[in-house]
Design a protein around this motif. Structure first.
Motif, PDB file in Angstrom:
ATOM      1  N   GLN A  71      10.501  -9.308   2.145  1.00  0.00           N
ATOM      2  CA  GLN A  71      10.910  -7.908   2.276  1.00  0.00           C
ATOM      3  C   GLN A  71      11.722  -7.461   1.072  1.00  0.00           C
ATOM      4  O   GLN A  71      11.522  -6.362   0.552  1.00  0.00           O
ATOM      5  CB  GLN A  71      11.713  -7.720   3.558  1.00  0.00           C
ATOM      6  N   PRO A 131       5.544   0.799   2.699  1.00  0.00           N
ATOM      7  CA  PRO A 131       6.460  -0.073   3.435  1.00  0.00           C
ATOM      8  C   PRO A 131       7.307   0.761   4.388  1.00  0.00           C
ATOM      9  O   PRO A 131       7.483   1.969   4.189  1.00  0.00           O
ATOM     10  CB  PRO A 131       7.305  -0.705   2.332  1.00  0.00           C
ATOM     11  N   GLU A 150       7.854  -6.418  10.920  1.00  0.00           N
ATOM     12  CA  GLU A 150       7.243  -5.737   9.786  1.00  0.00           C
ATOM     13  C   GLU A 150       8.136  -4.666   9.172  1.00  0.00           C
ATOM     14  O   GLU A 150       7.781  -4.046   8.167  1.00  0.00           O
ATOM     15  CB  GLU A 150       5.910  -5.108  10.193  1.00  0.00           C
ATOM     16  N   LEU A 161       4.636   2.845  13.330  1.00  0.00           N
ATOM     17  CA  LEU A 161       3.966   1.739  12.651  1.00  0.00           C
ATOM     18  C   LEU A 161       2.449   1.851  12.783  1.00  0.00           C
ATOM     19  O   LEU A 161       1.706   1.578  11.832  1.00  0.00           O
ATOM     20  CB  LEU A 161       4.444   0.407  13.232  1.00  0.00           C
ATOM     21  N   THR A 202      -0.913   2.454   9.756  1.00  0.00           N
ATOM     22  CA  THR A 202      -2.051   1.567   9.526  1.00  0.00           C
ATOM     23  C   THR A 202      -3.387   2.293   9.645  1.00  0.00           C
ATOM     24  O   THR A 202      -4.436   1.713   9.386  1.00  0.00           O
ATOM     25  CB  THR A 202      -2.040   0.411  10.551  1.00  0.00           C
TER      26      THR A 202
END
Length: 342
Positions: free
Chosen positions: A5, A22, A63, A337, A341
């Motif tokens: 990270q 990110p 994540e 999140l 994606t």
């Protein structure tokens, strides 16, 4: 933060292209204790519960980069306590530091505290030191020295309204106050770096910057904040101001900032334009009305719209505007999140 990270964050700040944005969030006492199911007083008074809450966050969302990561803090009482402010802690409300400067003349007698011994600061460092083994066993490291900024601390020591008035009426005394606080903060950040050699970032939060004019910012904010950043030999120089930053943000890269967490007053594209894309923006989903109060579907829609509308996807970390607000659910974070994606 894990090594991966941290390296990814540095790469983003350096402008390296990313396959997808990110994700990172500032998390601290306004969100984490109640999300974990404990009171703020439990969080502040129990090192064990503080550690378990932070571990739960990184385990639930591996994540996500949580910034600064394992933040040892006592809310807005943290730095004022070192100056001798009376700190009031309720069971499940944000703590409050009472002002110690009753009139500008009191600044003449003010002295800088010792961060090794004064107020709550030794407790902050000792909590981190005791937890360091568990943090590293979880694959994370202590990456940031952290503080409020000099104007923010001044506003607690003397009151926000009183500070604004004194900037106009007693500028010399405010310069003295900024000098004392700045010298203290340089020592405080240095002590954190010395205690934890894994630190290679500095994070400061100063919303009072958003309450003053551009001229006053350049006089009473910019030079002192830049001095603190300049004194920190750190790869990441992180600044948070989710008050009105519209007149000051163009100066932030020259102030030393390379990672900025804004409010909702400007879009990410507008921030990038006025700063020449010289610093990474960590934002900028509306925190209260969308991330906290919205449905998962609304969070997905807002996130997708933000990502689709970016004119330049470099130097960007997906987050909310400001820190994680109270009341954000696990489901809404997962919705963000998922949108990232798609």
């Amino acid at each position: 933060m894990t090594n991966t990270q941290w390296n990814n964050l540095v790469a983003v700040i350096d402008g390296e292209p990313q396959s997808k944005a990110p994700v990172g969030f500032i998390i601290d006492s306004p969100w984490l204790p109640n999300w974990y199911g404990i009171t703020l007083l439990d969080y502040f008074s129990s090192d064990d519960l503080w550690l378990k809450a932070n571990l739960a966050a990184i385990e639930t969302f591996p994540e996500i980069m949580f910034l600064p990561g394992f933040w040892s803090e006592y809310g807005m009482c943290t730095e004022p306590s070192a100056f001798g402010a009376k700190c009031i802690f309720w069971k499940n409300e944000f703590p409050f530091a009472e002002k110690i400067i009753k009139n500008p003349g009191d600044i003449d007698d003010l002295t800088a505290p010792n961060p090794e011994t004064d107020g709550l600061l030794p407790f902050m460092l000792n909590r981190l030191a005791k937890a360091q083994g568990a943090i590293e066993a979880a694959g994370h490291h202590i990456r940031f020295s952290v503080s409020r900024g000099p104007l923010n601390i001044a506003s607690f020591l003397m009151g926000a309204t009183e500070l604004m008035m004194a900037i106009v009426m007693e500028p010399d005394r405010i310069h003295r106050l900024m000098r004392i606080i700045t010298d203290f903060l340089k020592q405080w950040h240095e002590l954190q770096r010395k205690t934890f050699p894994s630190i290679d970032g500095i994070m400061m939060l100063d919303d009072i910057v958003g309450f003053i004019s551009e001229d006053d910012f350049l006089t009473f904010g910019f030079p002192y904040i830049r001095e603190i950043y300049d004194a920190a030999p750190s790869k990441v120089k992180f600044f948070h101001n989710d008050a009105d930053f519209t007149v000051s943000v163009k100066h932030y890269p020259d102030m030393g900032v390379n990672l900025f967490n804004p409010g909702i007053q400007m879009t990410v594209n507008e921030i990038k334009e006025v700063t020449g894309n010289r610093m990474t923006v960590l934002g900028s989903i509306p925190p209260r009305d969308v991330l906290a109060a919205g449905t998962p579907e609304q969070v997905k829609q807002e996130t997708a719209a933000l990502l689709a509308g970016l004119s330049d996807k470099s130097r960007f970390v997906l987050s909310c505007a400001g820190g994680m607000p109270p009341g954000v659910t696990t489901e809404n974070i997962r919705a963000l999140l998922q949108a990232n994606t798609q």
